[in-house]
Motif scaffolding. Structure first.
Motif, PDB file in Angstrom:
ATOM      1  N   GLY A  60      -7.066  -1.168  -7.638  1.00  0.00           N
ATOM      2  CA  GLY A  60      -6.978  -2.252  -8.669  1.00  0.00           C
ATOM      3  C   GLY A  60      -6.366  -3.335  -8.462  1.00  0.00           C
ATOM      4  O   GLY A  60      -5.744  -3.513  -7.633  1.00  0.00           O
ATOM      5  N   ASN A  61      -6.336  -4.392  -9.388  1.00  0.00           N
ATOM      6  CA  ASN A  61      -5.628  -5.453  -9.457  1.00  0.00           C
ATOM      7  C   ASN A  61      -4.879  -5.525 -10.874  1.00  0.00           C
ATOM      8  O   ASN A  61      -5.400  -6.085 -11.762  1.00  0.00           O
ATOM      9  CB  ASN A  61      -6.444  -6.831  -9.128  1.00  0.00           C
ATOM     10  N   PRO A  62      -3.594  -5.229 -10.933  1.00  0.00           N
ATOM     11  CA  PRO A  62      -2.668  -4.680 -10.016  1.00  0.00           C
ATOM     12  C   PRO A  62      -2.972  -3.366  -9.551  1.00  0.00           C
ATOM     13  O   PRO A  62      -3.487  -2.528 -10.461  1.00  0.00           O
ATOM     14  CB  PRO A  62      -1.240  -4.868 -10.339  1.00  0.00           C
ATOM     15  N   GLY A  97       1.745   8.167   3.601  1.00  0.00           N
ATOM     16  CA  GLY A  97       0.565   8.890   3.427  1.00  0.00           C
ATOM     17  C   GLY A  97      -0.155   8.057   1.989  1.00  0.00           C
ATOM     18  O   GLY A  97      -1.434   8.573   1.709  1.00  0.00           O
ATOM     19  N   CYS A  98       0.220   6.762   1.590  1.00  0.00           N
ATOM     20  CA  CYS A  98      -0.536   6.108   0.578  1.00  0.00           C
ATOM     21  C   CYS A  98      -1.754   5.674   1.259  1.00  0.00           C
ATOM     22  O   CYS A  98      -1.944   5.354   2.163  1.00  0.00           O
ATOM     23  CB  CYS A  98       0.392   5.031   0.163  1.00  0.00           C
ATOM     24  N   VAL A  99      -2.779   5.328   0.073  1.00  0.00           N
ATOM     25  CA  VAL A  99      -4.144   4.747   0.191  1.00  0.00           C
ATOM     26  C   VAL A  99      -4.264   3.933  -0.836  1.00  0.00           C
ATOM     27  O   VAL A  99      -4.222   4.064  -1.867  1.00  0.00           O
ATOM     28  CB  VAL A  99      -5.135   5.881   0.351  1.00  0.00           C
ATOM     29  N   PHE A 100      -4.773   2.649  -0.343  1.00  0.00           N
ATOM     30  CA  PHE A 100      -5.103   1.628  -1.446  1.00  0.00           C
ATOM     31  C   PHE A 100      -6.604   1.405  -1.256  1.00  0.00           C
ATOM     32  O   PHE A 100      -7.207   1.054  -0.081  1.00  0.00           O
ATOM     33  CB  PHE A 100      -4.347   0.436  -1.068  1.00  0.00           C
ATOM     34  N   SER A 101      -7.309   1.249  -2.386  1.00  0.00           N
ATOM     35  CA  SER A 101      -8.808   1.160  -2.404  1.00  0.00           C
ATOM     36  C   SER A 101      -8.744  -0.457  -2.069  1.00  0.00           C
ATOM     37  O   SER A 101      -8.072  -1.267  -2.202  1.00  0.00           O
ATOM     38  CB  SER A 101      -9.465   1.345  -3.743  1.00  0.00           C
ATOM     39  N   ALA A 102     -10.142  -0.487  -1.753  1.00  0.00           N
ATOM     40  CA  ALA A 102     -10.440  -1.959  -1.235  1.00  0.00           C
ATOM     41  C   ALA A 102     -10.222  -2.955  -2.494  1.00  0.00           C
ATOM     42  O   ALA A 102     -10.275  -2.796  -3.931  1.00  0.00           O
ATOM     43  CB  ALA A 102     -11.858  -2.375  -0.917  1.00  0.00           C
ATOM     44  N   VAL A 119      -4.552   0.982   4.187  1.00  0.00           N
ATOM     45  CA  VAL A 119      -4.855  -0.494   3.229  1.00  0.00           C
ATOM     46  C   VAL A 119      -6.391  -0.760   3.564  1.00  0.00           C
ATOM     47  O   VAL A 119      -6.629  -1.471   4.216  1.00  0.00           O
ATOM     48  CB  VAL A 119      -3.920  -1.347   3.493  1.00  0.00           C
ATOM     49  N   PHE A 120      -7.222  -0.604   2.690  1.00  0.00           N
ATOM     50  CA  PHE A 120      -8.771  -0.802   2.977  1.00  0.00           C
ATOM     51  C   PHE A 120      -8.864  -2.240   2.662  1.00  0.00           C
ATOM     52  O   PHE A 120      -7.935  -3.068   2.232  1.00  0.00           O
ATOM     53  CB  PHE A 120      -9.525   0.176   2.022  1.00  0.00           C
ATOM     54  N   SER A 121     -10.301  -2.640   3.019  1.00  0.00           N
ATOM     55  CA  SER A 121     -10.457  -4.271   2.847  1.00  0.00           C
ATOM     56  C   SER A 121     -10.179  -5.084   1.900  1.00  0.00           C
ATOM     57  O   SER A 121     -10.011  -4.597   0.723  1.00  0.00           O
ATOM     58  CB  SER A 121     -12.302  -4.215   3.122  1.00  0.00           C
ATOM     59  N   ASP A 122      -9.877  -6.259   2.191  1.00  0.00           N
ATOM     60  CA  ASP A 122      -9.438  -7.286   1.311  1.00  0.00           C
ATOM     61  C   ASP A 122      -8.108  -6.911   0.208  1.00  0.00           C
ATOM     62  O   ASP A 122      -8.357  -7.340  -0.771  1.00  0.00           O
ATOM     63  CB  ASP A 122     -10.690  -7.739   0.547  1.00  0.00           C
ATOM     64  N   CYS A 123      -7.331  -6.262   0.724  1.00  0.00           N
ATOM     65  CA  CYS A 123      -5.923  -5.952  -0.274  1.00  0.00           C
ATOM     66  C   CYS A 123      -5.086  -7.011   0.152  1.00  0.00           C
ATOM     67  O   CYS A 123      -5.011  -7.704   1.299  1.00  0.00           O
ATOM     68  CB  CYS A 123      -5.580  -4.611   0.367  1.00  0.00           C
ATOM     69  N   VAL A 124      -4.289  -7.257  -0.820  1.00  0.00           N
ATOM     70  CA  VAL A 124      -3.216  -8.248  -0.660  1.00  0.00           C
ATOM     71  C   VAL A 124      -2.044  -7.466  -0.914  1.00  0.00           C
ATOM     72  O   VAL A 124      -1.983  -6.580  -1.816  1.00  0.00           O
ATOM     73  CB  VAL A 124      -3.325  -9.282  -1.685  1.00  0.00           C
ATOM     74  N   VAL A 125      -0.888  -7.411   0.211  1.00  0.00           N
ATOM     75  CA  VAL A 125       0.234  -6.824  -0.100  1.00  0.00           C
ATOM     76  C   VAL A 125       1.304  -7.759  -0.108  1.00  0.00           C
ATOM     77  O   VAL A 125       1.439  -8.566   0.473  1.00  0.00           O
ATOM     78  CB  VAL A 125       0.667  -5.678   1.025  1.00  0.00           C
ATOM     79  N   LEU A 126       2.033  -7.671  -1.288  1.00  0.00           N
ATOM     80  CA  LEU A 126       3.230  -8.923  -1.425  1.00  0.00           C
ATOM     81  C   LEU A 126       4.263  -8.295  -0.996  1.00  0.00           C
ATOM     82  O   LEU A 126       4.679  -7.247  -1.283  1.00  0.00           O
ATOM     83  CB  LEU A 126       3.151  -9.427  -2.874  1.00  0.00           C
ATOM     84  N   GLY A 127       5.328  -9.355  -0.854  1.00  0.00           N
ATOM     85  CA  GLY A 127       6.563  -9.177  -0.435  1.00  0.00           C
ATOM     86  C   GLY A 127       7.535  -8.237  -1.583  1.00  0.00           C
ATOM     87  O   GLY A 127       7.143  -8.423  -2.631  1.00  0.00           O
ATOM     88  N   GLY A 128       8.183  -7.412  -1.108  1.00  0.00           N
ATOM     89  CA  GLY A 128       8.849  -6.555  -1.946  1.00  0.00           C
ATOM     90  C   GLY A 128       8.392  -5.244  -2.295  1.00  0.00           C
ATOM     91  O   GLY A 128       8.684  -4.406  -2.865  1.00  0.00           O
ATOM     92  N   ASP A 140       3.643   4.308  11.683  1.00  0.00           N
ATOM     93  CA  ASP A 140       2.869   4.912  12.822  1.00  0.00           C
ATOM     94  C   ASP A 140       1.524   5.290  12.013  1.00  0.00           C
ATOM     95  O   ASP A 140       1.675   5.608  10.761  1.00  0.00           O
ATOM     96  CB  ASP A 140       3.547   6.196  13.433  1.00  0.00           C
ATOM     97  N   ASN A 141       0.475   5.204  12.781  1.00  0.00           N
ATOM     98  CA  ASN A 141      -0.957   5.734  12.263  1.00  0.00           C
ATOM     99  C   ASN A 141      -1.189   5.090  11.059  1.00  0.00           C
ATOM    100  O   ASN A 141      -1.727   5.733   9.881  1.00  0.00           O
ATOM    101  CB  ASN A 141      -0.745   7.210  12.065  1.00  0.00           C
ATOM    102  N   VAL A 142      -1.154   3.816  10.833  1.00  0.00           N
ATOM    103  CA  VAL A 142      -1.516   3.076   9.750  1.00  0.00           C
ATOM    104  C   VAL A 142      -2.887   2.382  10.029  1.00  0.00           C
ATOM    105  O   VAL A 142      -2.776   1.712  11.242  1.00  0.00           O
ATOM    106  CB  VAL A 142      -0.412   2.030   9.408  1.00  0.00           C
ATOM    107  N   THR A 143      -3.713   2.276   8.967  1.00  0.00           N
ATOM    108  CA  THR A 143      -4.890   1.243   9.155  1.00  0.00           C
ATOM    109  C   THR A 143      -4.791   0.136   8.276  1.00  0.00           C
ATOM    110  O   THR A 143      -4.534   0.625   6.940  1.00  0.00           O
ATOM    111  CB  THR A 143      -6.084   1.968   8.823  1.00  0.00           C
ATOM    112  N   ILE A 144      -4.907  -0.869   8.557  1.00  0.00           N
ATOM    113  CA  ILE A 144      -4.891  -2.397   7.705  1.00  0.00           C
ATOM    114  C   ILE A 144      -6.254  -2.961   7.838  1.00  0.00           C
ATOM    115  O   ILE A 144      -6.533  -3.283   9.018  1.00  0.00           O
ATOM    116  CB  ILE A 144      -3.926  -3.456   8.100  1.00  0.00           C
ATOM    117  N   ALA A 145      -7.199  -2.516   6.832  1.00  0.00           N
ATOM    118  CA  ALA A 145      -8.524  -2.990   7.174  1.00  0.00           C
ATOM    119  C   ALA A 145      -8.956  -4.412   7.026  1.00  0.00           C
ATOM    120  O   ALA A 145      -8.133  -5.365   6.437  1.00  0.00           O
ATOM    121  CB  ALA A 145      -9.442  -2.362   6.003  1.00  0.00           C
ATOM    122  N   THR A 146     -10.079  -4.856   7.444  1.00  0.00           N
ATOM    123  CA  THR A 146     -10.406  -6.396   7.549  1.00  0.00           C
ATOM    124  C   THR A 146     -10.060  -7.076   6.139  1.00  0.00           C
ATOM    125  O   THR A 146     -10.397  -6.596   5.346  1.00  0.00           O
ATOM    126  CB  THR A 146     -11.867  -6.572   7.583  1.00  0.00           C
TER     127      THR A 146
END
Length: 185
Positions: free
Chosen positions: A160-162, A138-143, A123-132, A86-92
């Protein structure tokens, strides 16, 4: 007979993919897209929305909680199961990819792993979330972050990457996102 059923099933999945990603994702009315996704097996909570031009693969293996927004031009690969709270944002331009290949196998065999995203995650813009990946509350991931297989701790800010841990969020993570009241998109 089993081979024929397997061929028919694969053909139907291909037709579904083409239909969803060349027709449905361009329909400007969310209510129409939502009905089609639900008919095809996707679980979508109240107040959630998938914006236009989002590619969806195997909707019957995708579950989305309440008040979650998946913005335009995202990619949802449901082959290995995607569970979003619930209440999750997955950005463009973000991609959730559950399928991969075993690079150490002579036949380069296909493998799939689920993605689990808890509540109040951004999950901010242009992130890649992989299986597993298991993303806790409450986590936040920068673009442009790459979220690899593993557990991401509650209220953590990553980038970052990763994706690497930056710090803990100082705010409460039990909020409810504003209702998106757009007719189109």
């Amino acid at each position: 007979m089993k081979n024929i059923l397997r061929i028919v099933y694969k053909l139907l999945l291909e037709i579904e993919y083409v239909f969803l990603n060349n027709i449905v994702c361009y329909i400007p009315l969310w209510a129409v897209r939502k009905v089609i996704y639900i008919i095809l097996g996707m679980k979508i909570g109240k107040g959630s929305r998938i914006m236009m031009k989002t590619i969806v693969w195997m909707p019957h293996k995708i579950k989305i909680g309440q008040n979650t927004i998946i913005n335009e031009n995202c990619y949802l690969d449901g082959r290995g199961n995607i569970n979003i709270g619930d209440n999750v944002t997955i950005a463009t331009y973000s991609k959730l990819i559950t399928g991969s290949h075993n690079i150490d196998d002579d036949s380069f065999s296909y493998i799939a792993s689920p993605i689990n995203i808890s509540n109040n995650v951004a999950v901010f813009s242009d992130c890649v979330v992989l299986g597993g990946s298991k993303i806790e509350n409450g986590c936040v991931f920068s673009a442009k972050s790459l979220i690899r297989k593993g557990i991401y701790n509650e209220r953590g800010i990553y980038g970052g990457n990763p994706a690497k841990y930056i710090r803990r969020r100082k705010t409460s993570v039990n909020y409810e996102q504003e209702k998106l009241r757009l007719l189109f998109r």
